[in-house]
Structure formats: C-alpha cells, structure tokens
Write a protein that holds these residues in place. Structure first.
Motif, PDB file in Angstrom:
ATOM      1  N   ASP A   1      38.906  31.988  42.468  1.00 54.44           N
ATOM      2  CA  ASP A   1      38.668  33.168  41.633  1.00 54.44           C
ATOM      3  C   ASP A   1      38.027  34.294  42.440  1.00 54.44           C
ATOM      4  N   LEU A   2      37.050  33.946  43.262  1.00 56.11           N
ATOM      5  CA  LEU A   2      36.310  34.967  44.015  1.00 56.11           C
ATOM      6  C   LEU A   2      37.144  35.614  45.107  1.00 56.11           C
ATOM      7  N   PHE A   3      37.800  34.809  45.917  1.00 54.76           N
ATOM      8  CA  PHE A   3      38.451  35.344  47.098  1.00 54.76           C
ATOM      9  C   PHE A   3      39.941  35.619  46.911  1.00 54.76           C
ATOM     10  N   LEU A   4      40.599  34.797  46.125  1.00 51.74           N
ATOM     11  CA  LEU A   4      42.049  34.939  46.002  1.00 51.74           C
ATOM     12  C   LEU A   4      42.488  35.550  44.671  1.00 51.74           C
ATOM     13  N   GLY A   5      41.658  35.429  43.638  1.00 56.59           N
ATOM     14  CA  GLY A   5      42.015  35.984  42.334  1.00 56.59           C
ATOM     15  C   GLY A   5      43.193  35.288  41.694  1.00 56.59           C
ATOM     16  N   LEU A   6      43.310  33.981  41.858  1.00 63.83           N
ATOM     17  CA  LEU A   6      44.479  33.247  41.363  1.00 63.83           C
ATOM     18  C   LEU A   6      44.427  32.972  39.855  1.00 63.83           C
ATOM     19  N   SER A   7      43.250  32.858  39.271  1.00 67.42           N
ATOM     20  CA  SER A   7      43.186  32.471  37.859  1.00 67.42           C
ATOM     21  C   SER A   7      43.078  33.658  36.908  1.00 67.42           C
ATOM     22  N   ARG A   8      43.159  34.868  37.399  1.00 66.16           N
ATOM     23  CA  ARG A   8      43.122  36.090  36.607  1.00 66.16           C
ATOM     24  C   ARG A   8      41.818  36.260  35.832  1.00 66.16           C
TER      25      ARG A   8
END
Length: 191
Positions: free
Chosen positions: A101-108
């Motif tokens: 979530d913090l670095f990649l923003g995968l979970s929106r």
C-alpha cells in the motif's frame, strides 16, 4: 432617480406589485399556478371513525416529531437524572496498511476514512479500576458505566460488536476499545 411623491405614483406602484383580482390576466392563470408553498404535501385527512378500518394507518394529530415506536433501541441508556459526568474520550479510525500500500499502491487504499478497517475508542477514567467497568457494545452504540462515570456514545460507523477487544491500561487509567467496522459495501467500493 426621481422620488415617488405623488399619490398617483404610489397607487401605480401598488397596482404593479399587487394586481387586482378582477384583472383579465389574473383570470387567465390556471388554478394550479395559484398554489403556494403551504400546499406541498398531502392534505390532512380526518381520522377514520369506522372500527373495522386499520388504525395503524391513522396518524395522530400531535406536535411530536416521531412516534415512540420509531425511537432507536438504545434510547433507554440516555438517563437525564444520572449525575455522573461523562469521561473524556477520543475516537481514532485505524487501517491496516502494508508495504504494497505504501510503496506500490496496489490495494487502492488512501489515507481517507473510507479505507479504515477499525475504530479505536480511548476513554480516560481517572480513579477507576478495571473491575469497576461495565461495557456494552451495540452495532452503533457504546455504553460504558463505572461508579464515577457514565458514557453513552453513538458510534460514527456500524461495528462488528462480537469481534471487538477492550483493554484497560492501569498506568494511564485509560480504557482502549478496538472495534472492527462493519462496511458491507467495501468489496464493491474498494475493488
């Protein structure tokens, strides 16, 4: 601009602002156009006098805003005669965040309250022991009673009441209640 000094000017202004009813233009207006804001809603119907009719549909004429049946289930917790003060409390919304979530923003997920998973209620109870606490958690209401304090708190979001945890921190004389939030639309909104 000239001032209105003559009586004829005043009568002309009055006729302009309030046209007489016998005016031809006024007679051409449809009756529906004469309805004002006071005509909004259904007209008051007289109460039924026949005993065979269903009396649940008849509304009593009173100035009450709601009926007693419409009051929520937690209204009996609001005791106005009880002199105990309300303790200081704080509601903190929490969310579980991982590296994706913090670095990649995968979970929106974002920092807004829309993405929060649980609610932490911190209640300061000076001079209270853990054995004195009586806690009742409903889906939208939290009731906390001690010999010195009383707290009836309407929660900002529905919670899963069976899955919550509470712990009393003796050093700070503070009760921390963690309640997972009940958000049935999260699977749709955050997908």
């Amino acid at each position: 601009m000239e001032s209105l000094t003559s009586v004829q000017d005043l009568h002309a202004l009055s006729a302009l602002l309030n046209p007489p009813e016998e005016d031809e233009d006024f007679q051409k207006i449809k009756p529906m156009a004469r309805i004002g804001p006071g005509h909004i809603g259904s007209p008051d119907l007289p109460a039924r006098t026949n005993n065979n009719d269903d009396t649940a549909c008849v509304k009593k004429k009173s100035k009450d805003i709601w009926d007693e049946e419409e009051v929520t289930e937690v209204s009996h917790f609001d005791d106005l005669i009880d002199p105990r003060p309300q303790p200081e409390y704080e509601i903190v919304l929490k969310q579980s965040v991982g590296t994706e979530d913090l670095f990649l923003g995968l979970s929106r997920k974002d920092p807004s309250s829309m993405c929060c998973d649980s609610m932490l209620v911190k209640v300061k109870l000076p001079g209270t022991k853990a054995s004195d606490l009586v806690l009742d958690v409903r889906e939208t209401f939290l009731d906390l009673r001690t010999p010195k304090y009383k707290l009836g708190l309407h929660l900002p979001h529905p919670v899963h009441r069976q899955e919550g945890t509470a712990r009393f921190i003796t050093e700070r004389e503070e009760l921390e209640i963690t309640l997972p939030m009940n958000r049935p639309m999260d699977s749709i909104n955050l997908a």
